[in-house]
Design a protein around this motif. Structure first.
Motif, PDB file in Angstrom:
ATOM      1  N   GLU A  24     -10.255 -11.485   8.380  1.00 50.78           N
ATOM      2  CA  GLU A  24     -10.375 -10.084   8.789  1.00 50.78           C
ATOM      3  C   GLU A  24     -10.241  -9.950  10.304  1.00 50.78           C
ATOM      4  N   SER A  28      -7.167  -7.739  11.644  1.00 51.98           N
ATOM      5  CA  SER A  28      -7.498  -6.559  12.450  1.00 51.98           C
ATOM      6  C   SER A  28      -6.984  -6.657  13.883  1.00 51.98           C
ATOM      7  N   LEU A  83      -0.611  -5.947   6.443  1.00 61.14           N
ATOM      8  CA  LEU A  83      -1.346  -5.168   5.451  1.00 61.14           C
ATOM      9  C   LEU A  83      -0.370  -4.386   4.581  1.00 61.14           C
ATOM     10  N   LYS A  84      -0.711  -4.291   3.315  1.00 65.37           N
ATOM     11  CA  LYS A  84       0.069  -3.487   2.378  1.00 65.37           C
ATOM     12  C   LYS A  84      -0.745  -2.247   2.062  1.00 65.37           C
ATOM     13  N   VAL A  85      -0.064  -1.144   1.873  1.00 69.87           N
ATOM     14  CA  VAL A  85      -0.725   0.098   1.498  1.00 69.87           C
ATOM     15  C   VAL A  85      -0.351   0.405   0.054  1.00 69.87           C
ATOM     16  N   THR A 135      -4.658  -5.661   1.336  1.00 67.63           N
ATOM     17  CA  THR A 135      -4.245  -4.374   0.773  1.00 67.63           C
ATOM     18  C   THR A 135      -5.232  -3.284   1.147  1.00 67.63           C
ATOM     19  N   VAL A 136      -4.683  -2.169   1.601  1.00 63.43           N
ATOM     20  CA  VAL A 136      -5.467  -0.979   1.911  1.00 63.43           C
ATOM     21  C   VAL A 136      -5.083   0.082   0.887  1.00 63.43           C
ATOM     22  N   LEU A 137      -6.080   0.727   0.320  1.00 64.60           N
ATOM     23  CA  LEU A 137      -5.811   1.802  -0.647  1.00 64.60           C
ATOM     24  C   LEU A 137      -5.737   3.134   0.068  1.00 64.60           C
ATOM     25  N   HIS A 138      -4.679   3.893  -0.227  1.00 66.50           N
ATOM     26  CA  HIS A 138      -4.539   5.259   0.293  1.00 66.50           C
ATOM     27  C   HIS A 138      -4.694   6.180  -0.912  1.00 66.50           C
TER      28      HIS A 138
END
Length: 141
Positions: A24, A28, A83-85, A135-138
């Motif tokens: 992380e 980041s 990062l993937k969205v 992975t980041v959730l939108h």
């Protein structure tokens, strides 16, 4: 290392938690590409863990290709994962779980202890599987 804030690892998978924290920091940008990671002794004292925990955490990051270690010099950030969205729409369902062997192979260098996010779309189709580490959730409303 003063001023670093982190969760204390639990007893069973301390090395996974330490690797996750370091990952992380890399993702980041708090530890940037080419930067030297904190030393083994510093991590050991900061997290209150054994040397073996630090070494296993570093090994996971080396296996992922995120760091390189030069004997006698230290460990350095060699790559920063992108990062993937993943877009989640009304009616979609998201679950987190540990991956099976096929998913681990498909996702590439997925370290032990890293869960996957599984998105089941409201309109049907095969579930989509993502590494929770990158992975980041939108969420659309």
């Amino acid at each position: 290392m003063s001023g670093m804030q982190h969760a204390q690892p639990t007893e069973i998978h301390q090395y996974v938690q330490l690797a996750s924290w370091l990952r992380e920091e890399i993702v980041s940008g708090r530890i940037s590409l080419g930067s030297k990671l904190p030393g083994e002794e510093t991590l050991k004292r900061s997290f209150g863990v054994d040397r073996s925990v630090v070494r296993r955490a570093m090994q996971l990051l080396r296996e992922e290709g995120l760091i390189v270690t030069r004997h006698g010099v230290g460990s350095f950030v060699a790559a920063v994962p992108q990062l993937k969205v993943a877009v989640v729409r009304p009616g979609d369902q998201v679950a987190a779980r540990m991956p099976d062997d096929a998913e681990r192979g498909k996702l590439g260098s997925l370290s032990p202890g890293i869960p996957v996010l599984v998105i089941t779309r409201a309109h049907g189709g095969d579930p989509e599987v993502y590494s929770a580490a990158v992975t980041v959730l939108h969420v659309e409303r």
